[in-house]
Scaffold this active site. Structure first.
Site, PDB file in Angstrom:
ATOM      1  N   LYS A 220       0.842  -1.201   0.000  1.00 16.14           N
ATOM      2  CA  LYS A 220       0.000   0.000   0.000  1.00 16.14           C
ATOM      3  C   LYS A 220       0.876   1.249   0.000  1.00 16.14           C
ATOM      4  CE  LYS A 220      -3.893  -2.269   2.291  1.00 16.14           C
ATOM      5  NZ  LYS A 220      -4.668  -2.525   3.513  1.00 16.14           N
TER       6      LYS A 220
ATOM      7  N   GLN B 203      -4.258  -1.154   9.717  1.00 13.75           N
ATOM      8  CA  GLN B 203      -4.333  -2.488   9.126  1.00 13.75           C
ATOM      9  C   GLN B 203      -4.973  -3.471  10.118  1.00 13.75           C
ATOM     10  OE1 GLN B 203      -3.628  -3.129   5.964  1.00 13.75           O
ATOM     11  NE2 GLN B 203      -4.038  -5.303   6.098  1.00 13.75           N
TER      12      GLN B 203
ATOM     13  N   ASP C   3     -10.699   3.487   4.366  1.00 14.78           N
ATOM     14  CA  ASP C   3     -11.212   2.116   4.325  1.00 14.78           C
ATOM     15  C   ASP C   3     -12.743   2.091   4.242  1.00 14.78           C
ATOM     16  OD1 ASP C   3      -9.274   0.059   4.386  1.00 14.78           O
ATOM     17  OD2 ASP C   3      -8.810   0.467   6.489  1.00 14.78           O
TER      18      ASP C   3
HETATM   19  N1  GUN Z   1      -7.190  -6.312   6.471  1.00 15.98           N
HETATM   20  C1  GUN Z   1      -7.666  -7.048   5.438  1.00 15.98           C
HETATM   21  N2  GUN Z   1      -8.268  -6.249   4.519  1.00 15.98           N
HETATM   22  C2  GUN Z   1      -8.164  -4.987   4.997  1.00 15.98           C
HETATM   23  C3  GUN Z   1      -8.591  -3.736   4.499  1.00 15.98           C
HETATM   24  O1  GUN Z   1      -9.197  -3.611   3.420  1.00 15.98           O
HETATM   25  N3  GUN Z   1      -8.295  -2.655   5.282  1.00 15.98           N
HETATM   26  C4  GUN Z   1      -7.642  -2.765   6.477  1.00 15.98           C
HETATM   27  N4  GUN Z   1      -7.433  -1.651   7.176  1.00 15.98           N
HETATM   28  N5  GUN Z   1      -7.246  -3.922   6.965  1.00 15.98           N
HETATM   29  C5  GUN Z   1      -7.497  -5.025   6.238  1.00 15.98           C
END
Ligand code: GUN
Length: 299
Positions: free
Chosen positions: A54, A98, A121
């Site tokens: 990311k 995350q 998100d």
């Molecule tokens: N863990 C798995 N998928 C995601 C996501 O789309 N966003 C975040 N913040 N954590 C995750």
């Protein structure tokens, strides 16, 4: 008949190129660089890879990206304090923690501490509420990516029978809402659903997001249906120790029956990251109230 393979990498690359142009225009017109903060707590190997990706992709697009790492035993107070600092930082427009979080940290309290307009998100309760009302909030990245793939393949989704396998807050539930706003007739199936195969066979669109390797069989698919595989499951060969990533769909079987199907890897995964970039750019435009900029998440 062999299904068309929906090339998520190529579609994500097109989207990323468009966002890159939008970011360049934003800098030129307004002198603003969108900024994303990514918070990782602990050492989960999969989360480390996701976070690295990311941050890397965000920088490649000309946006700023800052990674904050907290130790496995960080307290909830420490994490909330960090979130509060990022919430107040004018150079940061997107904030992502995350998931999953380790140990006793309460995930819901952490998500609710994020400023809703920086919640790229789309997990904050305000954004969840806006999505359920069909209003402009932040749409979670994976559901938005699935929608873009479906529109790319089918154009209008109006009147389609859509089956969503999985009821998670991250994918299943928001995706069901997104499809409802596209005028699909939506069913959400889960571990207690009866006659699952039979219900799936009615679907024009089937989306699998359950985290069970190769669960969806060819016999579950309506001929010609569009199948989106959200699953990312790591399987390790006991003899060789080698591991590979497989989806929730039995690709060999399903690609014989479906009209179109996403591969794993190379389907939904790249779209999720591209949509995070789109949401970050979009958050920046909204925070600065810039009405003259293109909408990066236009579908
Ligand atoms: N863990 C798995 N998928 C995601 C996501 O789309 N966003 C975040 N913040 N954590 C995750």
């Amino acid at each position: 008949m062999a299904a068309r393979i929906i090339d998520g990498r190529a579609i994500a690359a097109q989207l990323t190129e468009r966002i890159s142009d939008d970011v360049a225009l934003l800098k030129e017109r307004h002198g603003i660089t969108p900024g994303l903060a990514v918070v990782l707590v602990g050492q989960d190997p999969a989360s480390q890879i996701y976070v690295r990706n990311k941050v890397k992709k965000t920088r490649e697009l000309g946006m700023a990206s800052i990674r904050h790492s907290l130790p496995e035993d960080a307290s909830q107070e420490e994490l909330l304090e960090l979130i509060n600092r990022i919430n107040c930082d004018p150079k940061i427009h997107g904030l992502l923690v995350q998931l999953p979080l380790p140990g006793p940290i309460d995930e819901a309290s952490v998500i609710e501490a994020i400023r809703p307009d920086k919640d790229v998100d789309g997990f904050h309760i305000s954004n969840v509420g806006l999505l359920s009302r069909g209003k402009r909030g932040v749409v979670p990245c994976t559901p938005l990516g699935c929608l873009m793939l479906l529109k790319h393949e089918l154009g209008s989704l109006e009147g389609c029978d859509a089956m969503v396998l999985g009821r998670s807050n991250i994918v299943g539930k928001p995706l069901a809402n997104v499809l409802l706003h596209e005028n699909c007739t939506v069913t959400i199936a889960h571990s207690r659903t009866r006659n699952l195969a039979e219900q799936c066979r009615r679907a024009d669109i089937l989306i699998a997001a359950v985290g069970r390797p190769a669960l969806v069989k060819g016999s579950w698919i309506k001929p010609g249906a569009t199948v989106i595989d959200v699953g990312i499951n790591r399987l390790t060969d006991r003899n060789t120790g080698r591991s590979k990533i497989v989806g929730d769909v039995d690709f060999q079987q399903v690609s014989q029956i479906a009209g179109a199907v996403t591969p794993v890897p190379g389907g939904v995964g790249p779209m999720t990251i591209a949509c995070l970039l789109a949401n970050t750019y979009q958050a920046c435009c909204r925070i600065h109230k810039l009405d003259d900029m293109p909408d990066a998440s236009r579908v």
